[in-house]
Design an enzyme around this catalytic site. Structure first.
Site, PDB file in Angstrom:
ATOM      1  N   LYS A 166      -7.139   8.224  -0.457  1.00 28.57           N
ATOM      2  CA  LYS A 166      -8.276   8.676   0.365  1.00 28.57           C
ATOM      3  C   LYS A 166      -8.918   9.955  -0.188  1.00 28.57           C
ATOM      4  O   LYS A 166      -9.124  10.926   0.534  1.00 28.57           O
ATOM      5  CB  LYS A 166      -7.832   8.922   1.817  1.00 28.57           C
ATOM      6  CG  LYS A 166      -7.273   7.711   2.544  1.00 28.57           C
ATOM      7  CD  LYS A 166      -6.946   8.074   4.000  1.00 28.57           C
ATOM      8  CE  LYS A 166      -6.420   6.893   4.783  1.00 28.57           C
ATOM      9  NZ  LYS A 166      -5.033   6.564   4.435  1.00 28.57           N
ATOM     10  N   THR A 208      -8.502   5.166  11.522  1.00 31.87           N
ATOM     11  CA  THR A 208      -8.322   4.435  12.774  1.00 31.87           C
ATOM     12  C   THR A 208      -7.716   5.234  13.924  1.00 31.87           C
ATOM     13  O   THR A 208      -7.616   4.729  15.029  1.00 31.87           O
ATOM     14  CB  THR A 208      -7.469   3.172  12.537  1.00 31.87           C
ATOM     15  OG1 THR A 208      -6.261   3.524  11.857  1.00 31.87           O
ATOM     16  CG2 THR A 208      -8.231   2.154  11.716  1.00 31.87           C
ATOM     17  N   ARG A 251      -2.202  -4.947  15.377  1.00 31.11           N
ATOM     18  CA  ARG A 251      -0.884  -4.982  16.014  1.00 31.11           C
ATOM     19  C   ARG A 251      -0.658  -6.300  16.747  1.00 31.11           C
ATOM     20  O   ARG A 251      -1.553  -6.802  17.438  1.00 31.11           O
ATOM     21  CB  ARG A 251      -0.750  -3.856  17.043  1.00 31.11           C
ATOM     22  CG  ARG A 251      -0.656  -2.450  16.485  1.00 31.11           C
ATOM     23  CD  ARG A 251       0.673  -2.178  15.811  1.00 31.11           C
ATOM     24  NE  ARG A 251       0.851  -0.771  15.517  1.00 31.11           N
ATOM     25  CZ  ARG A 251       0.326  -0.141  14.469  1.00 31.11           C
ATOM     26  NH1 ARG A 251      -0.433  -0.811  13.619  1.00 31.11           N
ATOM     27  NH2 ARG A 251       0.544   1.147  14.271  1.00 31.11           N
ATOM     28  N   GLN A 263      -2.361   5.230  16.211  1.00 30.49           N
ATOM     29  CA  GLN A 263      -3.590   4.469  16.048  1.00 30.49           C
ATOM     30  C   GLN A 263      -4.357   4.450  17.377  1.00 30.49           C
ATOM     31  O   GLN A 263      -3.775   4.580  18.452  1.00 30.49           O
ATOM     32  CB  GLN A 263      -3.279   3.021  15.630  1.00 30.49           C
ATOM     33  CG  GLN A 263      -2.446   2.897  14.389  1.00 30.49           C
ATOM     34  CD  GLN A 263      -3.233   3.128  13.125  1.00 30.49           C
ATOM     35  OE1 GLN A 263      -4.448   3.211  13.162  1.00 30.49           O
ATOM     36  NE2 GLN A 263      -2.558   3.230  11.997  1.00 30.49           N
ATOM     37  N   HIS A 301     -11.251  12.803  -1.156  1.00 33.02           N
ATOM     38  CA  HIS A 301     -12.499  13.399  -0.674  1.00 33.02           C
ATOM     39  C   HIS A 301     -12.622  14.746  -1.366  1.00 33.02           C
ATOM     40  O   HIS A 301     -12.023  15.729  -0.943  1.00 33.02           O
ATOM     41  CB  HIS A 301     -12.459  13.557   0.847  1.00 33.02           C
ATOM     42  CG  HIS A 301     -13.781  13.927   1.448  1.00 33.02           C
ATOM     43  ND1 HIS A 301     -13.946  14.130   2.790  1.00 33.02           N
ATOM     44  CD2 HIS A 301     -15.004  14.113   0.889  1.00 33.02           C
ATOM     45  CE1 HIS A 301     -15.220  14.440   3.040  1.00 33.02           C
ATOM     46  NE2 HIS A 301     -15.866  14.437   1.902  1.00 33.02           N
ATOM     47  N   ASP A 302     -13.387  14.790  -2.469  1.00 30.51           N
ATOM     48  CA  ASP A 302     -13.372  15.983  -3.307  1.00 30.51           C
ATOM     49  C   ASP A 302     -14.626  16.044  -4.174  1.00 30.51           C
ATOM     50  O   ASP A 302     -15.517  15.198  -4.063  1.00 30.51           O
ATOM     51  CB  ASP A 302     -12.111  15.978  -4.185  1.00 30.51           C
ATOM     52  CG  ASP A 302     -11.544  17.369  -4.424  1.00 30.51           C
ATOM     53  OD1 ASP A 302     -12.344  18.299  -4.639  1.00 30.51           O
ATOM     54  OD2 ASP A 302     -10.311  17.517  -4.397  1.00 30.51           O
ATOM     55  N   LYS A 351       0.850  -1.189   0.000  1.00 30.81           N
ATOM     56  CA  LYS A 351       0.000   0.000   0.000  1.00 30.81           C
ATOM     57  C   LYS A 351       0.881   1.232   0.000  1.00 30.81           C
ATOM     58  O   LYS A 351       1.798   1.350   0.819  1.00 30.81           O
ATOM     59  CB  LYS A 351      -0.907   0.014   1.241  1.00 30.81           C
ATOM     60  CG  LYS A 351      -1.809   1.243   1.321  1.00 30.81           C
ATOM     61  CD  LYS A 351      -2.695   1.203   2.572  1.00 30.81           C
ATOM     62  CE  LYS A 351      -1.971   1.713   3.810  1.00 30.81           C
ATOM     63  NZ  LYS A 351      -1.813   3.195   3.818  1.00 30.81           N
TER      64      LYS A 351
END
Length: 231
Positions: free
Chosen positions: A63, A120, A179, A188, A65-66, A34
């Site tokens: 991510k 998260t 984890r 996190q 957002h637009d 990723k």
């Protein structure tokens, strides 16, 4: 050939050579990698070809957002790249999500769209600060329902909400923030985390593992520890 674990290793570095080194060290154990804003702060989108050539699936975690038109143009701009998954915020709303889905379906090699629910690091207090009255569980359920209506391919949610999401959303579930060592949560939210094995047992399709693999020690040894913990 060793069966690869359902893990995407988050490579959050702007250093392309370091990113390639990490990818090379985990490629025999993890399904994919990723990359997101940190990596792309110094690298162009076409560099993901190098990871794909290693036999790794590519998860681009921008991510977005637009505006719908901006999202559409962004997706068209990456259509020729070997990208398997791409993230957009479910909070874009149904109209924009449907446009995004229509756009990627038109590609010769469709990219799977993943919807970000609530990142998260957030908790109920954070939701309140940005004007959301729902508690975490209810907010994620609402977003999962929207993702299902938009026919997204997958959703990104925390481990503690996997079961809630599965009741509503029928696609793939990607789970970050897991984890082995709960004392190393970094930024996190520990209350939303489980171990990798627990998350898979809850119904996660894929895990996203970052700093436990890439920071401290050898990435290949670190990923082996996580893979072994799944047995």
């Amino acid at each position: 050939m060793v069966k690869k674990a359902p893990i995407f290793v988050a490579i959050d570095t702007p250093d392309h050579e370091l990113a390639l080194k990490i990818a090379s060290e985990v490629k025999n154990f993890a399904l994919g990698i990723k990359v997101g804003p940190v990596y792309f702060s110094k690298n162009s989108i076409d560099t993901v070809n190098k990871f794909s050539a290693m036999g790794l699936k590519i998860f681009v975690d921008n991510k977005i957002h637009d505006l719908g038109s901006t999202l559409e143009k962004s997706l068209i701009g990456i259509s020729s790249q070997p990208i398997d998954y791409y993230t957009v915020h479910i909070a874009n709303g149904l109209k924009t999500l449907k446009l995004a889905k229509k756009t990627v379906k038109s590609f010769s090699k469709p990219i799977k769209l993943l919807g970000i629910s609530v990142i998260t690091s957030h908790d109920d207090k954070t939701l309140g600060e940005i004007g959301i009255k729902n508690k975490m569980e209810e907010q994620i359920k609402q977003l999962a329902s929207l993702g299902q209506e938009a026919e997204l391919d997958g959703i990104v949610c925390d481990a503690k909400n996997i079961r809630n999401v599965k009741k509503i959303f029928k696609g793939e579930i990607f789970v970050p923030g897991v984890r082995l060592d709960k004392n190393k949560m970094n930024d996190q939210n520990p209350s939303r985390s489980l171990t990798p094995k627990e998350a898979l047992n809850e119904g996660a399709s894929y895990l996203v593992c970052g700093r436990e693999v890439t920071e401290g020690g050898n990435p290949s040894e670190n990923i082996k520890k996580i893979v072994n913990s799944l047995n």
